[in-house]
Scaffold this active site. Structure first.
Site, mmCIF file in Angstrom:
data_model
loop_
_atom_site.group_PDB
_atom_site.id
_atom_site.type_symbol
_atom_site.label_atom_id
_atom_site.label_comp_id
_atom_site.label_asym_id
_atom_site.label_seq_id
_atom_site.Cartn_x
_atom_site.Cartn_y
_atom_site.Cartn_z
ATOM 1 C CB CYS A 78 -1.975 6.800 1.648
ATOM 2 S SG CYS A 78 -0.669 6.163 2.635
ATOM 3 C CD GLU A 81 -2.074 2.038 1.914
ATOM 4 O OE1 GLU A 81 -1.790 3.100 1.301
ATOM 5 O OE2 GLU A 81 -2.282 1.976 3.124
HETATM 6 C C1 UN1 Z 1 -3.223 5.801 4.915
HETATM 7 O O1 UN1 Z 1 -3.078 7.000 4.776
HETATM 8 O O2 UN1 Z 1 -2.276 4.999 4.782
HETATM 9 O O3 UN1 Z 1 -8.970 6.511 4.102
HETATM 10 C C2 UN1 Z 1 -4.496 5.174 5.356
HETATM 11 C C3 UN1 Z 1 -8.348 7.130 4.985
HETATM 12 C C4 UN1 Z 1 -8.010 6.379 6.258
HETATM 13 C C5 UN1 Z 1 -6.841 5.483 6.044
HETATM 14 C C6 UN1 Z 1 -5.666 6.108 5.368
HETATM 15 N N1 UN1 Z 1 -9.143 5.594 6.667
HETATM 16 O O4 UN1 Z 1 -8.019 8.299 4.877
#
Ligand code: UN1
Length: 520
Positions: free
Chosen positions: A305, A271
């Site tokens: 992310c 990821e």
């Molecule tokens: C991440 O930034 O690795 O969808 C995960 C989202 C959160 C998870 C992000 N539930 O922004």
């Protein structure tokens, strides 16, 4: 030392609630490694730069011993019936409910999230625990119609064994739990290497969950190995004793991890970075679009992310929507997350502040115009903190090098489009493919975005932002994002090995494809 209102009171309370000290061990192999004579990693708060704790790290021998113990736990745990494993995860979820406030505030102190976001992170662990409990009774395999008389053909799923999980600082416990609770309910045991910046949250979480196992008379299932640099990650990627390695982090490191795991023909779940865009069309509800883009682009100080990094705005909206966004960027509260008026906290460290400044410099060189932002902020009382002004940049070609990059800082590139095909071309021209959004009430636009010619991402949202996914769906993305899926839906299958079973319960030996093979 900087005097952030409430900082020391919150820190003392959180440390007391979670049993933390300023000298801690970062290696848990069923017991906490003694810190004496060990190298240490220091953890500082990004809120004011204050030192929070020193974490002792183990060496290669400690890691080997940890792996041996993890495999011996697997021998016991994998024989526990899955619904019974679910009961244990339920107890862990219940225990986490008792720690929502203290763990949430630890996330605030350590990585700078606002308290509601810190709590939301712990809530995400509780949600995935609930999901895993349900899953423990739903690890279904298919039955296939056999072409042979008196034969049964079906699939079953077994755990891999010991699973490695490497996580980033920005979701210091939620992303671990996506992996750990799903993996463990299937019967795996987990070795976690957290980011050094968020080692305290990892230690506190490890304590909470393993206490529950202790109380159930179970062996440790959630092992921990903090490391200051890249050595532990390299070791884990090359280690055949970890048949599956889940990695969340940058594209650059992800490529190295994938290569090392691939070389030993292990499995990985990747990821990696996102470069997420929101398309706002003239048919959008502008109030929803404004809030959705602002949350996506600014929450967690743009260190998700899933953060919105590109706004693909219809040309006709530059005079109406954009000024409102500039206004929101100008007035949004930036500062200590312990201040209730603040929505945007600090960046994780000085390096992130440098990347922010470098990206803006590069954008300006490429012809970008800063509409708002572009400042390192020295906030009174927060001198050691890592604060920057949320920044909007327009005028860059959508395919410029800096726009193609994921900079983990609050910079939003505003890109104009004329027709929807152009919007999709801009949307899909970056190397990453994690999350995407369209704001529109026009069915044709929305369905086109969701069709094969629309978003090329793993996550596609309509009238809600790129960030803030629920745990029930599979989470992950395409292209440079790495293709892995974690969390909900049938993402569990990656944590299990599939076995196709053929049983002949007849008195003859018919062969498939009509083959005959009579030896006498
Ligand atoms: C991440 O930034 O690795 O969808 C995960 C989202 C959160 C998870 C992000 N539930 O922004």
């Amino acid at each position: 030392m900087a005097n952030v209102p409430g900082f020391h009171a919150v820190k003392d309370q959180v440390f007391a609630d979670l049993g933390l000290y300023q000298q801690l061990s970062g290696l848990y192999d069923g017991q906490w490694l003694s810190g004496e004579g060990r190298p240490r990693v220091a953890v500082h708060s990004p809120i004011n730069g204050e030192w929070l704790a020193d974490i002792a790290v183990g060496d290669e021998n400690d890691y080997d011993r940890l792996l041996e113990r993890a495999w011996s736990s697997f021998e016991e745990w994998s024989l526990v019936p899955a619904p019974k494993r679910g009961e244990v995860i339920r107890a862990i979820g219940d225990r986490l409910r008792e720690y929502v406030d203290s763990l949430g505030l630890l996330v605030t102190l350590e990585v700078g999230k606002t308290p509601v976001e810190g709590k939301g992170e712990v809530q995400e662990m509780i949600d995935i625990a609930d999901f895993a409990v349900g899953l423990s009774r739903q690890l279904y395999g298919m039955t296939i119609a056999s072409e042979r008389r008196h034969h049964r053909l079906y699939e079953q799923w077994h755990p891999h064994g010991v699973v490695g999980v490497i996580t980033a600082f920005n979701f210091p416990c939620a992303v671990w739990s996506w992996n750990a609770f799903i993996a463990s309910v299937i019967g795996n045991v987990v070795v976690w290497k957290p980011a050094p910046e968020s080692a305290l949250t990892a230690i506190a979480t490890t304590n909470v969950v393993n206490d529950v196992l202790d109380e159930h008379g179970l062996p440790p299932l959630f092992f921990l190995a903090v490391d200051g640099g890249g050595e532990m990650g390299r070791r884990m990627s090359a280690d055949r004793r970890l048949p599956l390695l889940s990695f969340t982090g940058s594209v650059g490191t992800g490529r190295e991890v994938a290569a090392r795991v691939g070389k030993r023909l292990g499995r990985s779940i990747l990821e990696l970075g996102g470069n997420n865009a929101a398309i706002v069309t003239p048919d959008a509800d502008m109030e929803i679009a404004l809030r959705g883009v602002a949350f996506g682009a600014l929450a967690t100080a743009a260190q998700r992310c899933t953060t919105t990094r590109r706004l693909i705005l219809h040309e006709s909206l530059f005079d109406s929507f954009l000024p409102r966004l500039v206004e929101a960027y100008t007035t949004v509260g930036v500062g200590s997350p312990l201040d209730p008026d603040v929505l945007v906290g600090p960046l994780i460290n000085k390096r992130a502040v440098e990347s922010y400044a470098a990206a803006i410099g590069q954008a300006e060189k490429a012809g970008g115009r800063v509409l708002v932002g572009n400042a390192r902020l020295e906030l009174a009382g927060l001198e050691g903190g890592n604060y920057v002004a949320p920044t909007l940049i327009e005028g860059l070609p959508p395919d410029s090098a800096i726009v193609a990059e994921e900079t983990f800082a609050p910079i939003l590139y505003v890109l104009g489009y004329g027709d929807l095909d152009e919007a999709f071309a801009i949307h899909n021209c970056v190397p990453q493919g994690l999350s995407s959004a369209i704001f529109s009430n026009n069915l044709r636009e929305v369905e086109a975005f969701l069709s094969v010619v629309g978003s090329d991402c793993g996550l596609a949202s309509v009238n809600t932002g790129t960030a803030g996914a629920e745990i029930g769906g599979a989470f992950g993305g395409e292209k440079d994002t790495g293709g892995g899926r974690e969390s909900g839906s049938d993402a569990w299958k990656a944590y299990a090995r599939r076995q196709t079973v053929t049983v002949n319960y007849g008195v003859e030996l018919p062969l498939a494809q009509g083959v005959t093979f009579d030896v006498n």
